[in-house]
Scaffold this active site. Sequence first.
Site, PDB file in Angstrom:
ATOM      1  N   GLU A 123      18.844   1.322 -15.180  1.00 52.57           N
ATOM      2  CA  GLU A 123      17.712   1.834 -14.212  1.00 52.57           C
ATOM      3  C   GLU A 123      16.643   0.857 -14.429  1.00 52.57           C
ATOM      4  OE1 GLU A 123      15.848   5.703 -15.163  1.00 52.57           O
ATOM      5  OE2 GLU A 123      14.689   5.763 -13.301  1.00 52.57           O
ATOM      6  N   GLY A 263      10.970   3.178 -23.674  1.00 48.38           N
ATOM      7  CA  GLY A 263      11.113   4.173 -24.797  1.00 48.38           C
ATOM      8  C   GLY A 263      12.429   4.390 -25.062  1.00 48.38           C
ATOM      9  N   ALA A 264      13.153   5.024 -23.905  1.00 43.86           N
ATOM     10  CA  ALA A 264      14.519   5.518 -23.998  1.00 43.86           C
ATOM     11  C   ALA A 264      15.128   5.445 -22.458  1.00 43.86           C
ATOM     12  CB  ALA A 264      14.438   6.856 -24.796  1.00 43.86           C
ATOM     13  N   MET A 265      16.156   5.808 -22.238  1.00 45.60           N
ATOM     14  CA  MET A 265      16.994   6.075 -21.159  1.00 45.60           C
ATOM     15  C   MET A 265      18.134   7.040 -21.135  1.00 45.60           C
ATOM     16  SD  MET A 265      17.426   4.825 -17.978  1.00 45.60           S
ATOM     17  CE  MET A 265      18.382   5.765 -17.092  1.00 45.60           C
ATOM     18  N   GLU A 266      17.911   7.829 -20.157  1.00 40.54           N
ATOM     19  CA  GLU A 266      18.833   9.206 -20.086  1.00 40.54           C
ATOM     20  C   GLU A 266      20.187   9.027 -19.468  1.00 40.54           C
ATOM     21  OE1 GLU A 266      16.064   8.362 -18.210  1.00 40.54           O
ATOM     22  OE2 GLU A 266      16.378   9.035 -15.857  1.00 40.54           O
ATOM     23  N   GLU A 300      14.428  12.970 -22.672  1.00 40.57           N
ATOM     24  CA  GLU A 300      15.604  12.291 -22.152  1.00 40.57           C
ATOM     25  C   GLU A 300      16.866  13.404 -21.990  1.00 40.57           C
ATOM     26  OE1 GLU A 300      15.376   9.461 -21.058  1.00 40.57           O
ATOM     27  OE2 GLU A 300      13.328   8.957 -22.297  1.00 40.57           O
ATOM     28  N   HIS A 303      16.425  15.053 -18.742  1.00 38.02           N
ATOM     29  CA  HIS A 303      16.803  14.451 -17.662  1.00 38.02           C
ATOM     30  C   HIS A 303      18.113  14.859 -17.362  1.00 38.02           C
ATOM     31  CE1 HIS A 303      13.781  11.842 -16.229  1.00 38.02           C
ATOM     32  NE2 HIS A 303      13.353  11.120 -17.106  1.00 38.02           N
ATOM     33  N   GLU A 322      10.580  12.201 -12.812  1.00 34.55           N
ATOM     34  CA  GLU A 322       9.782  11.779 -13.650  1.00 34.55           C
ATOM     35  C   GLU A 322       8.534  12.805 -14.142  1.00 34.55           C
ATOM     36  OE1 GLU A 322      10.903  10.068 -16.232  1.00 34.55           O
ATOM     37  OE2 GLU A 322      12.455   8.680 -15.202  1.00 34.55           O
TER      38      GLU A 322
HETATM   39  N1  B3K Z   1      14.235   6.630 -16.816  1.00 31.58           N
HETATM   40  C1  B3K Z   1      13.835   5.828 -17.961  1.00 31.58           C
HETATM   41  C2  B3K Z   1      13.023   4.691 -17.665  1.00 31.58           C
HETATM   42  C3  B3K Z   1      13.567   3.524 -16.713  1.00 31.58           C
HETATM   43  C4  B3K Z   1      12.628   2.229 -16.704  1.00 31.58           C
HETATM   44  C5  B3K Z   1      13.276   1.349 -15.965  1.00 31.58           C
HETATM   45  N2  B3K Z   1      12.433  -0.034 -15.617  1.00 31.58           N
HETATM   46  C6  B3K Z   1      13.204   6.528 -18.983  1.00 31.58           C
HETATM   47  C7  B3K Z   1      12.384   7.655 -18.916  1.00 31.58           C
HETATM   48  O1  B3K Z   1      11.686   8.015 -18.052  1.00 31.58           O
HETATM   49  O2  B3K Z   1      13.200   8.748 -19.318  1.00 31.58           O
HETATM   50 ZN    ZN Z   2      11.827   9.946 -17.603  1.00 28.96          ZN
END
Ligand code: B3K
Ligand code: ZN
Length: 890
Positions: A123, A263-266, A300, A303, A322
């Site tokens: 992402e 921070g993290a990615m879902e 996460e 999400h 978000e």
């Molecule tokens: N969806 C990701 C963020 C991605 C950022 C890309 N530059 C984390 C979050 O909001 O959970």
């Molecule tokens: Zn998010």
Amino acid sequence: MKTEHAPSIQRADYQPLAWKVETVDLHFRLEPESTVVTNRMLCVRNREAEAGPIRLWGEDLERLSLTVDGQAPQAVREQGALLEIEADGERVVVEVQTRINPKANTTLSGLYLSNGGFFTQCEAEGFRRITCFPDRPDVMARFTVTLEADRKTCPVLLSNGNLVEQGELPGGRHYAKWEDPFPKPSYLFALVAADLVAYERTVETMSGREVLLQVWVEAGNLDRVEHAMDSLVHSMRWDEETFGLELDLDRFMIVAVADFNMGAMENKGLNIFNTKFILAKPDTATDVDYENVESVVAHEYFHNWTGNRVTCRDWFQLTLKEGLTVFRDQQFSADMLARAAGAEGAASACAVKRIDDVRVLRAAQFPEDAGPMAHPIRPDSYQEINNFYTATVYEKGAEVIRMLHTLLGPEGFRNGMDLYFSYFDGQAVTCDDFVEVMSEANNGFDLDQFMHWYSQAGTPRVKASGQWNAADGSYTLTLAQSTPATPGEHAKLPLVIPVAAGLIGPDGRDCPLQLEGESQPGPTTRVLKLTEASQSFRFVGLTAEPVPSLLRGFSAPVILELDEDDARLAFRMAHDADPCNRWDAAQRYAERVALAMAADPSAGVPAAFLDAFRALLGNAALDPAFRAQALALPGEAYLLERMKPADPLALRAALVRLMRTLGTSLAAEWLSTCEAMQVPGPYRYHPGDAGRRALANLALRYLAAAGNAEGLALAQRRFEGATNMTERFGALAALVQSTHPAREAVLAAFHARYRDDALVLDKWFALQAGAWRWDAAAAPTLARVKALMADAAFSLSNPNKVYALLGTYFRANPGEFHAADGSGHVFWADQVIALNAKNPQVAARMARALENWRHFVPALQASIRSQLERVLASPDLSPDVAEVVGKALD
Ligand code: B3K
Ligand code: ZN
């Protein structure tokens, strides 16, 4: 200077693609410097779109081959990252083979290496750095992924979904095949191939299915994952209970990696996390770290439904997933805190969480909304999407969802969510779809005007004034709204603003509220719906002039302008029944005092303010966590935005004086508070304990700032005897933020103890970068920051290190960063240019530290402008940095 902009992408230009992808079969031959990706896509014509070529995007790829139904394609056009392929028929198989170099990928977007392992981040548009693909969120395909790698360096091979096959290969290699049963957009793809171990738990979902939960970390970190696992289990339960949403997979994996941009990615079924938001044990993590792990794990996980099952049609809709998911994680954290606090402490625990969220919004989002990057929560255009993962899209987005929740009520909101999933599960949709469904589920509740929250930028002002009529016992409250112009958006329409209001009687108690025309009084807090530019509300049946308490619980993301004298603020500090507003009264009073002292270097701290502060501090009936919030000064970034023109040096000098005076004048109280807040027994992460530790640490900060000998000795004892990181670091921070001669020794002792612990060293870097100068003769913080850049543990390639050292200096230490000689600004430009070549996303985040320069005093503006111009003129500027700096100079 008017800057030439890179072309911007417009929301209004959205067009569906002529071809979509039904299934995709990926094969990775993983080698650090030469990974070969074979990608077989079943492309199908999109009946809902105009005819056209197959469109794929690819970036930084070496293309080895491309076939359509096994043949060389008839016609291919290439334009930058876009590849257009003419094809006949309804369904064709496109196969692309590409070679990539993960080792050389310092952007941490796409496929990259971290400590010898392979990790991905897709992402928003990282997938196109792995293979050619219609890399847009509205293309949802079923993925099958085969990973092939060296068994010794990469014993663990993970991707989304279920493991369907694995085995040995010649040459010390092995493979694993994964199948994700759910169609997903490419941004949710992930793979991990590394030397990791799993902490596992099996749990039953609400429908009685057994699911396997795994948290994958490096072997040495296995003793720090239990809290993350607990948080995951709690999140699953909460989503089942609150929204009826169940985990839809047989296996859910979390992987922690030390090199990560955010921070993290879902990613579906395979969340990838920055180690910072997974690893926690009492000796290395503070209460705040524990809280953050819990909320990011939850975010996460949530999400999976709000983002993955229902995703965004295009990136302009980012707040659809978000804002909603932040709202969900905020509610979850509040519920968790309330549950832990027990019946008596629940309300206060929730309020303290709300205060935390409001602090973040004011410190990060309000300045963004007042600067050159201001945008609506659903932006209309962007140059680089990665620049739009902002406090506005996330935090203001969550406030907008919260207002919907307020307007519709919890049940109405839940009905809307149910309808949302029933209509849109498995689809890529828009913010309009979401709001329409909320309306439909609530008998057509009119949300047309509410949509302006999605299309207007800027923080609305609500000006309140009251008129007391002693003759008939009525109080008329007039609320007027206006939103200042933002770049490209001059005329603003009135918004729907829910203003939760109470009236406090002279005895300090809330009055039952009776609006004109009502037959009897109602509750003591009511939500007034402000929809016009100006509106009046007449309350009747009062016996004395009340004191209004408005925007209770921070019911809307606005700036409330209310003329209150010092006495009234002190009164609300003592009596407001709404903890958020009670906190806010203290913040307003502190802001007034701080800004007055900044404007007049000879001004002192008014005695009435000290009294009000003392009364709050000594009020043992109040939750310590609340007192810690109310007695902490407002953030410097927030105060700078309130100061016209912003003068960071004058503000810093005032804050130093203010902290010293509060430390000196209330020394006895701080000392006894610190004693009283001792937490017996072994460490546990618990809101009650955390509140006590927070208040004790705050007390130490004031005492140390004031140079109080007893306080400093206490801090040193607590540093040495601490049994957990919250106390150890709290004491260290107090000592570092003082003139105490032991500053260097304690910093060295801390370093010696944690020299091999990357996450704890981040704290050590940040503390020094954020240090104020308590001794006018001391060297500027910049000298220390520069020296620390040469430390063996520092690396410009690791985002956590950059955020800790440079990010703290640029964004959290304005009083040092904006040194009058401009040295901070020159250093900023050097670092932004250096980072731009390595990692544009991280560089752009640092670049944003100067965007509100036009609010500053003229002397600083000149210095900042020249450095902004230097960055803009530097060669090979990424679109990320170019957008930020270009808009700042516009
Ligand atoms: N969806 C990701 C963020 C991605 C950022 C890309 N530059 C984390 C979050 O909001 O959970
Ligand atoms: Zn998010």
